[in-house]
Design an enzyme around this catalytic site. Structure first.
Site, PDB file in Angstrom:
ATOM      1  N   ASP A 203       0.864  -1.187   0.000  1.00 13.04           N
ATOM      2  CA  ASP A 203       0.000   0.000   0.000  1.00 13.04           C
ATOM      3  C   ASP A 203       0.901   1.238   0.000  1.00 13.04           C
ATOM      4  O   ASP A 203       2.021   1.155  -0.493  1.00 13.04           O
ATOM      5  CB  ASP A 203      -0.954  -0.070   1.206  1.00 13.04           C
ATOM      6  CG  ASP A 203      -2.248   0.697   0.961  1.00 13.04           C
ATOM      7  OD1 ASP A 203      -2.159   1.880   0.606  1.00 13.04           O
ATOM      8  OD2 ASP A 203      -3.339   0.126   1.124  1.00 13.04           O
TER       9      ASP A 203
ATOM     10  N   HIS B 172       2.213   2.197  -3.155  1.00  7.69           N
ATOM     11  CA  HIS B 172       1.294   3.184  -3.723  1.00  7.69           C
ATOM     12  C   HIS B 172       1.838   4.603  -3.634  1.00  7.69           C
ATOM     13  O   HIS B 172       1.104   5.563  -3.802  1.00  7.69           O
ATOM     14  CB  HIS B 172      -0.080   3.091  -3.053  1.00  7.69           C
ATOM     15  CG  HIS B 172      -0.773   1.780  -3.309  1.00  7.69           C
ATOM     16  ND1 HIS B 172      -2.017   1.476  -2.811  1.00  7.69           N
ATOM     17  CD2 HIS B 172      -0.378   0.682  -4.012  1.00  7.69           C
ATOM     18  CE1 HIS B 172      -2.357   0.253  -3.194  1.00  7.69           C
ATOM     19  NE2 HIS B 172      -1.382  -0.254  -3.915  1.00  7.69           N
TER      20      HIS B 172
END
Ligand SMILES: *[C@@H]1O[C@H](CO)[C@@H](O)[C@H](O)[C@H]1NC(C)=O
Length: 390
Positions: A216, A239
């Protein structure tokens, strides 16, 4: 005779002084370096003595694997010590079955501490069994954050490694003056919600010289943070570095004064992202500088997404929320994995203002990339590729 000798020897084994500091070795309190017997209570005993010490104290964790079999909290509430260093040469390991820590919010928590330093060591949460559960659509626990620093002041985390967290690797919550230096974070690309470092309601957080590969956000900056400094960070997979998600709540503390300098993104989903919900909110983001970055095959190198609303749920009327202003992007270069390398997707009611682009050079598959703006205003200067849409 026996007892007379026994007592001082025991005391010597429990701790020794060096340069006015007292050291507590967890092995002296029954910790086992074999990774099988639970060492949790030994760590708590060492903490208790360090905390009660009037001298600066060191808790020493030698080489080896130490099972911390359930959630543990190091509370600083009643500490007398002026400073505690946890010097770790070994690995703290969670049970491989996810239930042991899966319902605790945090596996290793520091609470209301002042002047704690965590130096070296590895935290291995063995999160893979929980990720497998989550991908099998069974009912699974939410998972715990590996290391949580809560309501603390003057914390230093240096040369720490975190592997395979169940949820976030490191959470900094309601803290002031936190320095993270030489942190290394690693979890697979597809591990869910394994943010590297998440900041909430904190002031004066510095992240330096760190390498983050995870499933993430590498670093995410939530509501209520100010004076954040991030320098020399390598991110990917992951991310990217995100401010957000913000604006879930109607009343929400803003984010201000964030600097990200000298960052490298390799194959990440985003580079610099600001992400806000398409919901009513009084939140804001202001005074942000993204400077000197190299993007290698990054899907969205520069992105403001003020329309965040996954599956179009929970965003009645898609209204504008968080106000975004004064954001600088300077000397950002490299390659985009998609054609739109620069995207400012803001909202009519609260346009993004004071966006400044300077020397941005991003290519897509050897061709010029493009930029896209809605309700974004600002200035552009220097060499710009793609051409600015501001
Ligand atoms: C912004 O944050 C930095 C630390 O990251 C700090 O040194 C500086 O004083 C802050 N600026 C303002 C205006 O508060």
């Amino acid at each position: 005779m026996v007892t007379k000798l026994f007592v001082p020897v025991c005391i010597f084994l429990l701790f020794h002084y060096s340069q006015g500091k007292v050291t507590y070795n967890v092995l002296s309190f029954g910790a086992k370096a074999n990774g099988r017997l639970d060492s949790r209570s030994a760590f708590l005993k060492a903490w208790g003595l360090a905390c009660a010490s009037r001298n600066p104290a060191i808790i020493y964790v030698p080489v080896g694997r130490y099972l911390i079999g359930s959630a543990i909290t190091f509370s600083g509430q009643a500490c007398k010590s002026k400073a505690i260093t946890m010097k770790i040469d070994g690995t703290l390991v969670a049970p491989s079955t996810y239930n042991a820590i899966g319902n605790a919010q945090v596996w290793i928590k520091f609470y209301r501490t002042n002047r704690v330093t965590i130096s070296g060591g590895t935290l291995d949460a063995q999160g893979s069994s929980l990720w497998a559960c989550k991908s099998s659509r069974k009912t699974c626990p939410k998972g715990s954050t590996t290391l949580g620093i809560y309501h603390s002041q003057n914390t230093v985390i240096s040369n720490l490694r975190s592997l395979n967290s169940q949820m976030f690797h490191i959470l900094v919550y309601a803290c002031t003056n936190v320095k993270l230096n030489g942190v290394s974070i690693s979890a697979p690309d597809l591990s869910p919600n394994t943010d590297g470092i998440h900041l909430l309601y904190s002031k004066g957080v510095t992240i330096w010289n760190s390498k983050i590969s995870t499933g993430d956000d590498c670093i995410s900056i939530g509501p209520g943070n100010s004076n954040v400094w991030i320098e020399k960070v390598v991110c990917g997979p992951g991310h990217g570095i995100s401010i957000g998600s913000l604006g879930w709540n109607a009343k929400e503390a803003g984010v201000q004064n964030v600097t990200v300098k000298t960052a490298t993104f390799i194959g990440s989903d985003n580079g610099f992202r600001i992400k806000t919900w398409a919901r009513r909110s009084n939140g804001f983001v202001k005074d942000v500088r993204f400077q000197h970055a190299r993007m290698v095959n990054v899907k969205n190198p520069i992105l403001i997404d003020a329309n965040y609303c996954p599956n179009n749920k929970n965003c009645p009327n898609q209204v504008s929320g968080v106000k975004i202003s004064n954001v600088v992007y300077e000397d950002v270069h490299g390659t985009s994995a998609t054609r739109v390398a620069v995207k400012f997707d803001c909202k009519r009611g609260k346009p993004c203002t004071g966006i400044r682009l300077k020397d941005v050079n991003l290519k897509y598959g050897g061709q010029p990339a493009v930029s896209s703006c809605s309700f974004a205003a600002g200035t552009a200067s220097g060499l710009l590729q793609p051409t600015s849409c501001l």
